[in-house]
Design an enzyme around this catalytic site. Structure first.
Site, mmCIF file in Angstrom:
data_model
loop_
_atom_site.group_PDB
_atom_site.id
_atom_site.type_symbol
_atom_site.label_atom_id
_atom_site.label_comp_id
_atom_site.label_asym_id
_atom_site.label_seq_id
_atom_site.Cartn_x
_atom_site.Cartn_y
_atom_site.Cartn_z
ATOM 1 N N PHE A 125 0.874 -1.186 0.000
ATOM 2 C CA PHE A 125 0.000 0.000 0.000
ATOM 3 C C PHE A 125 0.910 1.235 0.000
ATOM 4 C CE2 PHE A 125 -2.909 3.142 1.755
ATOM 5 C CZ PHE A 125 -4.124 2.775 1.213
ATOM 6 N N ASP A 197 1.529 -4.708 8.712
ATOM 7 C CA ASP A 197 0.366 -3.838 8.563
ATOM 8 C C ASP A 197 -0.854 -4.750 8.390
ATOM 9 O OD1 ASP A 197 -1.711 -2.210 7.657
ATOM 10 O OD2 ASP A 197 -0.352 -0.848 6.591
ATOM 11 N N TYR A 222 -11.228 1.511 10.399
ATOM 12 C CA TYR A 222 -12.457 1.801 9.640
ATOM 13 C C TYR A 222 -12.789 0.770 8.568
ATOM 14 C CZ TYR A 222 -8.946 4.093 6.612
ATOM 15 O OH TYR A 222 -7.843 4.369 5.858
ATOM 16 N N LYS A 223 -11.948 -0.261 8.424
ATOM 17 C CA LYS A 223 -12.239 -1.285 7.406
ATOM 18 C C LYS A 223 -13.056 -2.405 8.050
ATOM 19 C CE LYS A 223 -8.373 0.266 4.647
ATOM 20 N NZ LYS A 223 -6.917 0.267 4.538
ATOM 21 N N ARG A 371 -12.680 -4.763 -7.189
ATOM 22 C CA ARG A 371 -12.374 -5.417 -5.919
ATOM 23 C C ARG A 371 -13.662 -5.704 -5.164
ATOM 24 N NH1 ARG A 371 -8.625 -2.439 -1.465
ATOM 25 N NH2 ARG A 371 -10.495 -1.170 -1.360
HETATM 26 C C1 LIG Z 1 -6.223 1.469 4.519
HETATM 27 C C2 LIG Z 1 -4.751 1.277 4.657
HETATM 28 C C3 LIG Z 1 -3.969 2.246 5.285
HETATM 29 C C4 LIG Z 1 -4.596 3.534 5.754
HETATM 30 O O1 LIG Z 1 -3.688 4.395 6.312
HETATM 31 P P1 LIG Z 1 -4.219 5.696 7.070
HETATM 32 O O2 LIG Z 1 -2.983 6.401 7.423
HETATM 33 O O3 LIG Z 1 -4.961 5.221 8.274
HETATM 34 O O4 LIG Z 1 -5.091 6.444 6.137
HETATM 35 C C5 LIG Z 1 -2.615 1.994 5.428
HETATM 36 N N1 LIG Z 1 -2.064 0.842 4.989
HETATM 37 C C6 LIG Z 1 -2.795 -0.113 4.374
HETATM 38 C C7 LIG Z 1 -2.167 -1.377 3.931
HETATM 39 C C8 LIG Z 1 -4.167 0.090 4.194
HETATM 40 O O5 LIG Z 1 -4.889 -0.830 3.578
#
Ligand SMILES: *Cc1c(COP(=O)(O)O)cnc(C)c1O
Length: 412
Positions: A125, A197, A222-223, A371
């Site tokens: 990500f 992560d 939030y997921k 997705r």
């Molecule tokens: C959703 C997500 C994030 C989100 O990061 P924020 O800083 O909380 O916006 C980070 N890493 C991964 C792998 C994600 O899927």
């Protein structure tokens, strides 16, 4: 044979079916995007409204003590323990994933004198990679050096000059899931610390962070945890590291005695030293209440249903010849993927828009991925059947080519 009667039977026998009632979901909508933003649990409405009206409105500043606002980062961390496979006092809730990565990366690098390389995979990500780039700029390459490899080259890159292996457990595009236990072990064998992560795995797949000897982890509220838009994230740090942890965002909430207002920073004992500033109470109340849905829930039961839902999706997908235009990019083997399926198609964006117009919310990820996320808490098998049928209809009619489905919005 996954037909409508198979799906209805599966729904009748589903031990989790009654949980759907706990969510506020618009009638007739099929929500396949809980991996991006979990829907609103009914209890959260009441919890946030109580927080606004009573705690803030009536009790005002007394609520820091009376309603233990001050303890929310730790008490939410405590609730997350069973979801993550973490014994108490190792998880704290705060900030965003990106900010937490910064803190955890600094802490891990400080534990590795003489090593500065942070190894990750090239299609991680992006924010995870950006945070290492920022740190590299701040510290110079002698302090932090980003090394990126393809997923297939991670194991061979675990050499004894690497300080930290930082990976996302479930890939946000393909849904491919790493073997956390094996990679953590392989990293440790080369003296490397690991940061996982868990943004696409917490609340979706069973985790055993303690048993797998993970050093640090971060994850998203939030997921799959349904904490609401912009919900605070979390940090896990194994207890064996606590005494030695140093992190540079040394704000007063991570101080051993914030209300002593001493001019010198002295870190709190344990995981709390990862805190920085004042917790965002309204968001924390929402996440805190959302996590009650996981209370007493077996993550394995959840996982079993998520795998079965994905299988039902694939079975339905194969029934429609027109859907062979979509290429499955997720691993076929459910053991190798998280709680989502990804398909590529040159018109993936427009397909998703047309699907949404038909009452099925999924999402698009650049450059060409459609997705589909499976959240067993509120999705049923008949939902899957109907969603695939609608997609087949959209593709057969080529409705997605209409102009109105081509307009890219800011957030995809
Ligand atoms: C959703 C997500 C994030 C989100 O990061 P924020 O800083 O909380 O916006 C980070 N890493 C991964 C792998 C994600 O899927």
């Amino acid at each position: 044979m996954t037909d409508i009667s198979f799906c209805r039977d599966a729904d009748r026998q589903d031990p989790l079916a009654s949980l759907r009632e706990q969510f506020e979901l618009p009638n007739g909508l099929i929500y396949l995007d809980g991996n991006s933003l979990g829907p609103l649990p009914r209890a959260v409405k009441a919890a946030v409204s109580h927080c606004v009206e009573q705690e803030w409105g009536q009790d005002l500043i007394r609520s820091w003590n009376q309603h233990d606002w001050i303890g929310l980062p730790q008490s939410i961390g405590h609730k997350l323990g069973p979801v993550l496979g973490a014994a108490p006092h190792q998880v704290v809730c705060c900030d965003s994933v990106s900010v937490n990565l910064f803190k955890v990366l600094c802490a891990a690098l400080a534990l590795q004198p003489g090593r500065s390389k942070v190894l990750t995979q090239i299609d991680n990500f992006p924010t995870d990679i950006y945070m290492v780039e920022g740190l590299q700029q701040l510290m110079g390459e002698s302090g932090c050096e980003l090394v990126t490899v393809d997923a297939s080259d991670i194991e061979s890159a675990l050499t004894d000059d690497i300080a930290v292996l930082m990976l996302t457990h479930v890939n946000f595009r393909s849904g491919a899931m790493h073997d956390m236990q094996r990679l953590t072990e392989a990293a440790h064998a080369a003296g490397i610390l690991v940061i996982w992560d868990l943004s696409h795995s917490a609340g979706a797949v069973p985790l055993s962070l303690d048993i797998w000897q993970v050093d640090f982890a971060v994850g998203c509220g939030y997921k799959y945890l349904n904490g609401g838009p912009g919900a605070p994230a979390f940090i896990y740090a194994a207890e064996r590291h606590h005494a030695a942890i140093q992190q540079p965002l040394s704000g007063w909430m991570g101080h051993i005695a914030p209300f002593a207002f001493s001019p010198e920073y002295r870190p709190a004992a344990g995981i709390s030293r990862f805190l920085t500033g004042t917790p965002n109470i309204l968001s924390m109340r929402a996440l805190d209440s959302a996590l009650d849905l996981f209370d007493g829930l077996s993550m394995q039961t959840l996982r079993d249903k998520s795998v079965a839902l994905a299988q039902a999706f694939l079975d339905c997908w194969r029934r429609y010849p027109v859907l062979s235009e979509l290429t499955l990019v997720s691993p076929e083997d459910p053991a190798l993927r998280g709680s989502q399926l990804a398909f590529s198609h040159p018109h993936a964006y427009a397909l998703v828009q047309a699907w949404i117009a038909d009452g099925v919310i999924a999402d698009f990820r650049a450059p060409d991925i459609l997705r589909v996320g499976f959240t067993p808490l509120y999705l049923g098998y008949e939902d899957i059947f109907n969603a695939v049928q609608k997609l087949a209809d959209i593709m057969a009619s080529k409705r997605y080519l209409e102009e109105r489905f081509q307009q890219r919005q800011l957030v995809t």
